[in-house]
Design a protein around this motif. Structure first.
Motif, PDB file in Angstrom:
ATOM      1  N   THR A  61       0.827  -1.207   0.000  1.00 30.89           N
ATOM      2  CA  THR A  61       0.000   0.000   0.000  1.00 30.89           C
ATOM      3  C   THR A  61       0.857   1.250   0.000  1.00 30.89           C
ATOM      4  O   THR A  61       0.605   2.192  -0.763  1.00 30.89           O
ATOM      5  CB  THR A  61      -0.967  -0.023   1.193  1.00 30.89           C
ATOM      6  N   VAL A  62       1.883   1.300   0.835  1.00 26.01           N
ATOM      7  CA  VAL A  62       2.749   2.483   0.896  1.00 26.01           C
ATOM      8  C   VAL A  62       3.403   2.739  -0.461  1.00 26.01           C
ATOM      9  O   VAL A  62       3.403   3.872  -0.952  1.00 26.01           O
ATOM     10  CB  VAL A  62       3.803   2.326   2.018  1.00 26.01           C
ATOM     11  N   ASN A  63       3.935   1.709  -1.086  1.00 27.27           N
ATOM     12  CA  ASN A  63       4.623   1.892  -2.367  1.00 27.27           C
ATOM     13  C   ASN A  63       3.674   2.301  -3.492  1.00 27.27           C
ATOM     14  O   ASN A  63       3.985   3.193  -4.287  1.00 27.27           O
ATOM     15  CB  ASN A  63       5.387   0.631  -2.753  1.00 27.27           C
ATOM     16  N   LYS A  64       2.511   1.664  -3.570  1.00 30.10           N
ATOM     17  CA  LYS A  64       1.562   2.016  -4.623  1.00 30.10           C
ATOM     18  C   LYS A  64       1.032   3.440  -4.426  1.00 30.10           C
ATOM     19  O   LYS A  64       0.915   4.214  -5.386  1.00 30.10           O
ATOM     20  CB  LYS A  64       0.415   1.004  -4.655  1.00 30.10           C
ATOM     21  N   TRP A  65       0.732   3.802  -3.196  1.00 32.15           N
ATOM     22  CA  TRP A  65       0.220   5.140  -2.893  1.00 32.15           C
ATOM     23  C   TRP A  65       1.250   6.206  -3.280  1.00 32.15           C
ATOM     24  O   TRP A  65       0.909   7.225  -3.888  1.00 32.15           O
ATOM     25  CB  TRP A  65      -0.131   5.184  -1.424  1.00 32.15           C
ATOM     26  N   ALA A  66       2.491   5.966  -2.931  1.00 39.22           N
ATOM     27  CA  ALA A  66       3.544   6.956  -3.182  1.00 39.22           C
ATOM     28  C   ALA A  66       3.708   7.278  -4.663  1.00 39.22           C
ATOM     29  O   ALA A  66       4.070   8.403  -5.017  1.00 39.22           O
ATOM     30  CB  ALA A  66       4.873   6.476  -2.602  1.00 39.22           C
ATOM     31  N   VAL A  67       3.437   6.307  -5.528  1.00 39.96           N
ATOM     32  CA  VAL A  67       3.574   6.570  -6.970  1.00 39.96           C
ATOM     33  C   VAL A  67       2.233   6.885  -7.633  1.00 39.96           C
ATOM     34  O   VAL A  67       2.156   7.018  -8.846  1.00 39.96           O
ATOM     35  CB  VAL A  67       4.306   5.414  -7.708  1.00 39.96           C
ATOM     36  N   GLY A  68       1.189   7.011  -6.828  1.00 35.85           N
ATOM     37  CA  GLY A  68      -0.100   7.439  -7.361  1.00 35.85           C
ATOM     38  C   GLY A  68      -0.951   6.358  -7.970  1.00 35.85           C
ATOM     39  O   GLY A  68      -1.859   6.657  -8.749  1.00 35.85           O
ATOM     40  N   ILE A  69      -0.709   5.112  -7.631  1.00 34.83           N
ATOM     41  CA  ILE A  69      -1.554   4.033  -8.137  1.00 34.83           C
ATOM     42  C   ILE A  69      -2.824   3.998  -7.300  1.00 34.83           C
ATOM     43  O   ILE A  69      -2.769   3.901  -6.073  1.00 34.83           O
ATOM     44  CB  ILE A  69      -0.819   2.678  -8.104  1.00 34.83           C
ATOM     45  N   ALA A  70      -3.955   4.072  -7.949  1.00 35.11           N
ATOM     46  CA  ALA A  70      -5.241   4.120  -7.265  1.00 35.11           C
ATOM     47  C   ALA A  70      -6.145   2.988  -7.760  1.00 35.11           C
ATOM     48  O   ALA A  70      -7.283   3.214  -8.159  1.00 35.11           O
ATOM     49  CB  ALA A  70      -5.895   5.471  -7.480  1.00 35.11           C
ATOM     50  N   ASP A  71      -5.632   1.769  -7.711  1.00 38.53           N
ATOM     51  CA  ASP A  71      -6.379   0.640  -8.257  1.00 38.53           C
ATOM     52  C   ASP A  71      -7.334  -0.017  -7.271  1.00 38.53           C
ATOM     53  O   ASP A  71      -8.000  -0.989  -7.616  1.00 38.53           O
ATOM     54  CB  ASP A  71      -5.428  -0.392  -8.869  1.00 38.53           C
ATOM     55  N   THR A  72      -7.428   0.495  -6.054  1.00 39.49           N
ATOM     56  CA  THR A  72      -8.431   0.043  -5.081  1.00 39.49           C
ATOM     57  C   THR A  72      -9.056   1.285  -4.468  1.00 39.49           C
ATOM     58  O   THR A  72      -8.494   2.390  -4.547  1.00 39.49           O
ATOM     59  CB  THR A  72      -7.812  -0.812  -3.952  1.00 39.49           C
ATOM     60  N   LEU A  73     -10.188   1.114  -3.842  1.00 40.04           N
ATOM     61  CA  LEU A  73     -10.823   2.245  -3.167  1.00 40.04           C
ATOM     62  C   LEU A  73      -9.902   2.810  -2.086  1.00 40.04           C
ATOM     63  O   LEU A  73      -9.790   4.037  -1.946  1.00 40.04           O
ATOM     64  CB  LEU A  73     -12.157   1.812  -2.544  1.00 40.04           C
ATOM     65  N   ALA A  74      -9.228   1.940  -1.342  1.00 38.19           N
ATOM     66  CA  ALA A  74      -8.330   2.412  -0.288  1.00 38.19           C
ATOM     67  C   ALA A  74      -7.237   3.311  -0.871  1.00 38.19           C
ATOM     68  O   ALA A  74      -6.987   4.417  -0.375  1.00 38.19           O
ATOM     69  CB  ALA A  74      -7.714   1.224   0.449  1.00 38.19           C
ATOM     70  N   LEU A  75      -6.586   2.872  -1.937  1.00 38.06           N
ATOM     71  CA  LEU A  75      -5.525   3.671  -2.542  1.00 38.06           C
ATOM     72  C   LEU A  75      -6.065   4.939  -3.193  1.00 38.06           C
ATOM     73  O   LEU A  75      -5.464   6.012  -3.072  1.00 38.06           O
ATOM     74  CB  LEU A  75      -4.746   2.835  -3.558  1.00 38.06           C
ATOM     75  N   GLY A  76      -7.177   4.850  -3.862  1.00 41.19           N
ATOM     76  CA  GLY A  76      -7.779   6.035  -4.458  1.00 41.19           C
ATOM     77  C   GLY A  76      -8.128   7.066  -3.396  1.00 41.19           C
ATOM     78  O   GLY A  76      -7.923   8.276  -3.580  1.00 41.19           O
ATOM     79  N   THR A  77      -8.639   6.602  -2.267  1.00 43.48           N
ATOM     80  CA  THR A  77      -8.981   7.495  -1.157  1.00 43.48           C
ATOM     81  C   THR A  77      -7.736   8.171  -0.608  1.00 43.48           C
ATOM     82  O   THR A  77      -7.739   9.376  -0.338  1.00 43.48           O
ATOM     83  CB  THR A  77      -9.704   6.702  -0.055  1.00 43.48           C
TER      84      THR A  77
END
Length: 184
Positions: free
Chosen positions: A98-114
């Motif tokens: 989650t930390v790595n995907k969030w940091a690069v702007g990947i929003a492929d789940t509701l959690a990351l998009g939020t």
């Protein structure tokens, strides 16, 4: 509503906290964070990663505790928003993925998009990482922490969950997340 000196007094609402739960074993204790937040007069809504919904915590108990459904999937167009806008967001436990995907702007789940959206709106965000030492040493993870800190995200102490000398596990600092978002 009451009338005061010709003005209408609006009812005050409690601040709303989004708790983003990732798939780590310690997630089983997320109710501790919810209880602490409610004791500090927060309303709480939980957003979980899809994997976290697969037995990492007691979803029925959390829904009862918050009085709200757990969100894990995007809502359909036209459906009402189930939560008000957040006054703060806590990510606990926050995993390597989650930390790595969030940091690069990947929003492929509701959690990351939020998380991507909340950061862009300037909403206070606190993160309690739960990442094994071997993964925490990965250069991508270190870069992600640096990028997120640069965006104003506040981090608690890392938690690897490794057993101590007595075979027990150290306490996860659930309440530390609230201190981080409340420090203003």
């Amino acid at each position: 509503m009451t009338r005061l000196s010709g003005m209408t007094e609006q009812p005050t609402r409690k601040p709303f906290l989004y708790v983003v739960v990732c798939a780590a074993g310690i997630a089983a204790d997320v109710s501790k964070l919810i209880t602490a937040a409610q004791e500090r007069d927060w309303e709480v809504g939980v957003i979980a990663t899809p994997v976290a919904m697969n037995g990492f915590f007691d979803t029925a108990a959390v829904e009862t505790q918050t009085g709200r459904p757990i969100r894990s999937a995007w809502r359909a167009p036209g459906e009402p928003r189930p939560f008000p806008a957040p006054d703060a967001v806590v990510v606990a436990p926050a995993t390597f993925n989650t930390v790595n995907k969030w940091a690069v702007g990947i929003a492929d789940t509701l959690a990351l998009g939020t998380l991507c959206e909340a950061a862009g709106l300037g909403v206070p965000i606190a993160v309690l990482p739960c990442v094994a030492d071997a993964l925490a040493s990965h250069p991508a993870y270190r870069d992600s922490l640096e990028r997120l800190r640069g965006m104003g995200v506040r981090f608690g102490q890392p938690y690897a969950g490794e057993p101590d000398e007595d075979g027990g596990r150290p306490e996860f600092g659930w309440e530390r997340a609230l201190e981080l978002v409340e420090r203003g």
